[in-house]
Design a protein around this motif. Structure first.
Motif, PDB file in Angstrom:
ATOM      1  N   GLN A   1       5.759  -2.828  -2.883  1.00 33.06           N
ATOM      2  CA  GLN A   1       7.198  -2.825  -3.132  1.00 33.06           C
ATOM      3  C   GLN A   1       7.631  -3.925  -4.090  1.00 33.06           C
TER       4      GLN A   1
ATOM      5  N   SER B   1       0.290  -4.788   2.670  1.00 31.04           N
ATOM      6  CA  SER B   1       0.057  -3.911   1.517  1.00 31.04           C
ATOM      7  C   SER B   1       1.347  -3.218   1.085  1.00 31.04           C
ATOM      8  N   GLN B   2       2.175  -2.828   2.041  1.00 29.95           N
ATOM      9  CA  GLN B   2       3.455  -2.203   1.701  1.00 29.95           C
ATOM     10  C   GLN B   2       4.370  -3.177   0.963  1.00 29.95           C
ATOM     11  N   ASP B   3       4.410  -4.421   1.427  1.00 30.24           N
ATOM     12  CA  ASP B   3       5.210  -5.433   0.730  1.00 30.24           C
ATOM     13  C   ASP B   3       4.705  -5.636  -0.694  1.00 30.24           C
TER      14      ASP B   3
ATOM     15  N   SER C   1       1.059   4.541  -6.487  1.00 32.08           N
ATOM     16  CA  SER C   1       0.836   5.729  -5.657  1.00 32.08           C
ATOM     17  C   SER C   1       0.102   6.841  -6.396  1.00 32.08           C
TER      18      SER C   1
ATOM     19  N   GLU D   1      -1.439  -3.261   6.906  1.00 34.07           N
ATOM     20  CA  GLU D   1      -0.680  -2.190   6.264  1.00 34.07           C
ATOM     21  C   GLU D   1       0.676  -2.684   5.778  1.00 34.07           C
ATOM     22  N   ARG D   2       1.336  -3.521   6.560  1.00 34.85           N
ATOM     23  CA  ARG D   2       2.653  -4.020   6.153  1.00 34.85           C
ATOM     24  C   ARG D   2       2.538  -5.001   4.983  1.00 34.85           C
TER      25      ARG D   2
END
Length: 519
Positions: free
Chosen positions: A156, A151-153, A189, A148-149
């Motif tokens: 971003q 994918s978040q990076d 998103s 998940e992290r």
């Protein structure tokens, strides 16, 4: 609570003061995506607040009610009973979060150290796509958090550069979404649950739009496929819930919520929370002027101001059209510097306002038409079906009728737009308002004008508005026009520099005119 929820205990009064008030949320309250909880709100236990809903101190909630809309309204159904065994929150150990954060950042640094900016981006994209295509619910919690992290990076650092491009569409396809040709989406998103998404050709999503294939019902995560047909347009802030099907050529207006499992027929428009069909009614052949003794409106301004006195005096003492044809400020390109007296820059302002619309075969109404030259130019240039100019001054209308009585499809009527527009409901296609509202005076006059505009405009009609944006230093005029939520800003352009440049060019000639005829 879910994504984008705003809980705001303070608000700003018209006098500029901040007011603080408590917010009370009952037990087991559910707040959905994008809802706003304003100061003074008090929600009963087990209340469900729907997507994009606005709750305020005026909102009255009861036990287990469902509230939706702006402002919040009670829905004709209630939340089901929440089983106690489903209300358990699993706490993730703190060291799990620290470890997953450390590992993901080390992995991120390793990728870009090894591959550089270009190679690292390719490796990062490949890694994220592979992880999304090979999801498993049986992974260890720490592994899930690391994924998940990562994918978040990725969302971003890389995804902002892909928005509104076909690279983003290719990325969604790599994630497993089924997307047709010539579709445009603003950001990563815009859709979730990629394998459940089926989107046709020529679909357009605007900023803030969300299509989601999941829902949380009584804290149970549920999935359902979503189908978006060809040529659909989803405007800003609209949300499509799980299980929905848009048959094709559908248009969702801003902040529209399509409820779970809704089916939208072909060639239909929708708006509201929850969405309701918004259809275009049959056209009238020509707008009919109403002469009803029961409808009384004042033909002069209640607040007499210098601008209106100038308009009156110019109309009564200066009847030549050679020197003064138009009353607006004008529009000039920044490389133009020649002063002239034929209304060239004023016509350019009309051209700018009408740049993206067509008046052909439309019923057009111009607010405060002045000496009528703009109305006559529009009729000659754009071939509207009918064109009516109104003005609160009888002298101005008399002058217009005398000068343009032989112009076909053009007529003039005395009317005060801040009181009443003497036309039938839904009889006008386009309303043109160029530099008129700044002279309306108080804010209540702007609101009444907006209400009258909404009343006489046909569905899908438009108001073309051009004016200064501030009134009495008390607020932004353009937002006063849309305060009743019936008018929607579809396009906005700032032409201040061009208008000021036109005024600068015409300063000497207009000053001479005022000195000769007004003072």
């Amino acid at each position: 609570t879910f994504g984008g929820v705003s809980i705001v205990p303070t608000d700003l009064t018209f006098s500029g003061d901040h007011r603080v008030d408590q917010i009370v949320l009952g037990s087991h309250t559910n707040l959905a995506n994008g809802c706003s909880i304003l100061p003074g709100s008090c929600l009963a236990p087990e209340t469900m607040i729907g997507n994009l809903t606005r709750v305020s101190r005026e909102t009255k909630s009861k036990f287990r009610e469902v509230l939706m809309g702006v402002p919040a309204r009670t829905m004709p159904f209630q939340m089901s009973v929440t089983p106690k065994n489903q209300d358990q929150i699993k706490i993730i150990p703190f060291w799990h979060s620290c470890l997953s954060h450390y590992v993901s950042k080390c992995l991120l640094l390793s990728i870009y150290s090894f591959g550089g900016l270009v190679g690292g981006s390719i490796i990062h994209i490949t890694l994220v796509c592979g992880l999304n295509r090979c999801r498993s619910n049986k992974r260890h919690e720490i592994v899930q958090q690391i994924i998940e992290r990562i994918s978040q990076d990725y969302a971003q650092f890389i995804c902002p550069f892909l928005g509104n491009t076909q690279w983003l569409i290719r990325l969604f396809r790599a994630y497993g979404a089924h997307i047709g040709e010539n579709t445009i989406m603003p950001d990563i998103s815009s859709i979730t649950d990629y394998p459940l998404m089926s989107i046709g050709d020529n679909v357009r999503l605007n900023a803030g739009t969300q299509i989601q294939g999941h829902s949380f019902e009584q804290r149970i995560f549920k999935l359902a496929p979503v189908s978006i047909g060809n040529s659909c347009v989803l405007m800003s802030g609209s949300i499509v819930m799980a299980g929905c099907e848009l048959m094709g050529n559908n248009r969702l207006y801003p902040l529209t919520l399509i409820m779970k499992n809704d089916q939208l027929p072909l060639n239909t428009d929708w708006k509201g929370l929850p969405a309701q069909s918004y259809t275009v009614k049959a056209r009238l052949s020509r707008p009919t002027i109403i002469h009803d003794d029961l409808v009384k409106y004042q033909q002069g301004y209640e607040t007499i101001n210098k601008l209106f006195l100038w308009y009156e005096r110019i109309a009564s003492i200066y009847t030549s059209v050679n020197e003064l044809q138009f009353m607006n400020y004008g529009y000039a390109d920044m490389d133009e510097y020649i002063d002239e007296h034929t209304g060239y820059y004023s016509r350019k302002l009309y051209e700018q306002v009408l740049a993206n619309v067509t008046l052909k075969d439309q019923n057009v109404l111009e607010i405060n038409c002045g000496r009528g030259a703009g109305a006559a130019w529009c009729v000659h240039t754009h071939a509207s079906h009918s064109y009516i100019g109104i003005d609160p001054s009888q002298d101005v209308i008399n002058l217009c009728q005398r000068l343009y009585s032989t112009t076909p499809r053009l007529s003039f009527v005395v009317a005060n737009a801040t009181k009443h527009l003497p036309f039938e409901n839904e009889s006008i296609d386009i309303i043109l308002c160029i530099q008129a509202t700044h002279a309306f005076g108080e804010r209540i006059a702007i609101t009444q004008f907006a209400n009258e505009v909404v009343r006489v405009l046909r569905p899908n009609g438009c108001l073309l508005w051009c004016d200064v944006c501030y009134m009495n230093e008390s607020g932004i005029l353009v937002y006063d026009l849309i305060e009743n939520d019936e008018l929607i800003i579809e396009e906005k352009t700032n032409i201040t520099k061009n208008v000021l440049h036109a005024l600068e060019i015409q300063n000497k000639s207009r000053t001479d005119f005022i000195q000769r005829y007004i003072q």
